[in-house]
Design a protein around this motif. Sequence first.
Motif, PDB file in Angstrom:
ATOM      1  N   VAL A   1     132.399 111.423  15.610  1.00 19.90           N
ATOM      2  CA  VAL A   1     133.226 109.991  15.869  1.00 19.90           C
ATOM      3  C   VAL A   1     133.628 109.560  14.257  1.00 19.90           C
ATOM      4  CG1 VAL A   1     133.098 107.654  16.530  1.00 19.90           C
ATOM      5  CG2 VAL A   1     132.045 109.590  17.820  1.00 19.90           C
TER       6      VAL A   1
ATOM      7  N   GLN B   1     120.345 109.662  17.495  1.00 15.79           N
ATOM      8  CA  GLN B   1     120.535 110.414  16.268  1.00 15.79           C
ATOM      9  C   GLN B   1     120.433 109.643  14.963  1.00 15.79           C
ATOM     10  OE1 GLN B   1     124.226 111.640  17.195  1.00 15.79           O
ATOM     11  NE2 GLN B   1     123.813 112.973  18.675  1.00 15.79           N
TER      12      GLN B   1
ATOM     13  N   GLY C   1     131.840 110.649  25.056  1.00 14.92           N
ATOM     14  CA  GLY C   1     130.573 110.076  24.686  1.00 14.92           C
ATOM     15  C   GLY C   1     129.500 111.044  25.016  1.00 14.92           C
TER      16      GLY C   1
ATOM     17  N   GLU D   1     128.875 114.220  19.085  1.00 18.52           N
ATOM     18  CA  GLU D   1     128.034 113.760  17.995  1.00 18.52           C
ATOM     19  C   GLU D   1     128.528 112.721  17.446  1.00 18.52           C
ATOM     20  OE1 GLU D   1     124.986 114.887  18.249  1.00 18.52           O
ATOM     21  OE2 GLU D   1     125.305 116.262  19.673  1.00 18.52           O
ATOM     22  N   TRP D   2     127.831 111.670  16.961  1.00 20.07           N
ATOM     23  CA  TRP D   2     128.109 110.428  16.052  1.00 20.07           C
ATOM     24  C   TRP D   2     128.975 110.975  14.884  1.00 20.07           C
ATOM     25  CZ3 TRP D   2     129.082 105.775  16.400  1.00 20.07           C
ATOM     26  CH2 TRP D   2     129.288 105.010  15.465  1.00 20.07           C
TER      27      TRP D   2
ATOM     28  N   LEU E   1     126.824 107.934  24.163  1.00 20.24           N
ATOM     29  CA  LEU E   1     126.903 108.218  22.643  1.00 20.24           C
ATOM     30  C   LEU E   1     125.906 107.244  22.117  1.00 20.24           C
ATOM     31  CD1 LEU E   1     127.684 109.440  19.992  1.00 20.24           C
ATOM     32  CD2 LEU E   1     129.631 107.813  19.917  1.00 20.24           C
ATOM     33  N   LEU E   2     126.108 105.897  22.376  1.00 16.65           N
ATOM     34  CA  LEU E   2     125.477 104.814  21.673  1.00 16.65           C
ATOM     35  C   LEU E   2     123.993 104.897  22.241  1.00 16.65           C
ATOM     36  CD1 LEU E   2     128.260 101.967  21.803  1.00 16.65           C
ATOM     37  CD2 LEU E   2     127.676 103.689  20.044  1.00 16.65           C
TER      38      LEU E   2
ATOM     39  N   ILE F   1     122.110 105.490  15.439  1.00 16.99           N
ATOM     40  CA  ILE F   1     123.545 105.080  15.405  1.00 16.99           C
ATOM     41  C   ILE F   1     123.879 103.567  15.545  1.00 16.99           C
ATOM     42  CG2 ILE F   1     125.511 105.244  17.349  1.00 16.99           C
ATOM     43  CD1 ILE F   1     124.261 107.931  18.092  1.00 16.99           C
TER      44      ILE F   1
ATOM     45  N   SER G   1     131.070 105.788  26.170  1.00 17.01           N
ATOM     46  CA  SER G   1     130.465 105.520  25.007  1.00 17.01           C
ATOM     47  C   SER G   1     129.026 105.153  25.153  1.00 17.01           C
ATOM     48  CB  SER G   1     131.126 104.367  23.977  1.00 17.01           C
ATOM     49  OG  SER G   1     131.332 103.201  24.717  1.00 17.01           O
TER      50      SER G   1
ATOM     51  N   LYS H   1     122.261 107.611  22.327  1.00 20.38           N
ATOM     52  CA  LYS H   1     121.707 108.771  21.588  1.00 20.38           C
ATOM     53  C   LYS H   1     120.659 108.306  20.754  1.00 20.38           C
ATOM     54  CE  LYS H   1     125.117 112.006  23.099  1.00 20.38           C
ATOM     55  NZ  LYS H   1     126.177 113.017  22.696  1.00 20.38           N
TER      56      LYS H   1
ATOM     57  N   GLU I   1     124.152 102.535  11.918  1.00 18.44           N
ATOM     58  CA  GLU I   1     125.426 103.268  11.246  1.00 18.44           C
ATOM     59  C   GLU I   1     126.701 102.660  11.772  1.00 18.44           C
ATOM     60  OE1 GLU I   1     125.341 107.733  11.720  1.00 18.44           O
ATOM     61  OE2 GLU I   1     123.439 107.603  11.050  1.00 18.44           O
ATOM     62  N   LEU I   2     126.524 102.205  13.012  1.00 23.87           N
ATOM     63  CA  LEU I   2     127.943 101.493  13.493  1.00 23.87           C
ATOM     64  C   LEU I   2     127.979 100.478  12.791  1.00 23.87           C
ATOM     65  CD1 LEU I   2     130.129 101.138  15.702  1.00 23.87           C
ATOM     66  CD2 LEU I   2     128.336 100.355  17.217  1.00 23.87           C
TER      67      LEU I   2
END
Length: 124
Positions: free
Chosen positions: A62, A91, A54, A58-59, A86-87, A98, A83, A89, A101-102
Amino acid sequence: MDAAQVLQQIQQGQIAPVYFLHGPESYWHEAIVGQLRQALLPPGDVLNVAVLDGRSVEWAEVMAQARTVPFLAGHRLVIVRESEHLLGKDQGKERGGIAAELERYLHEPVPTTCLVFRQDAELD
């Protein structure tokens, strides 16, 4: 739900499409990931496992891994370690980031993929 309950569900074949493993209990994280491997993949299968970091992934990567069709197996296992990086970020701002998008992915997960987010910190 605690780790023992998650392990029991996996052993019973009740596998969720997405898991969020959090907290300092890395033993339980490893036990759950190991049980998922055993339940979803043939022994020795390395082609249908993706382990992502993470801090650097980049998302989009994933999601690309999650949407990849399994190779000669019924499922893929995608694990995002650390993670929280990542979560965290920012983006994809134009589409809500994110988190949005998740959320979209959670509503329509890929049925052949088990996506696991791991973080040592507790969730906020």
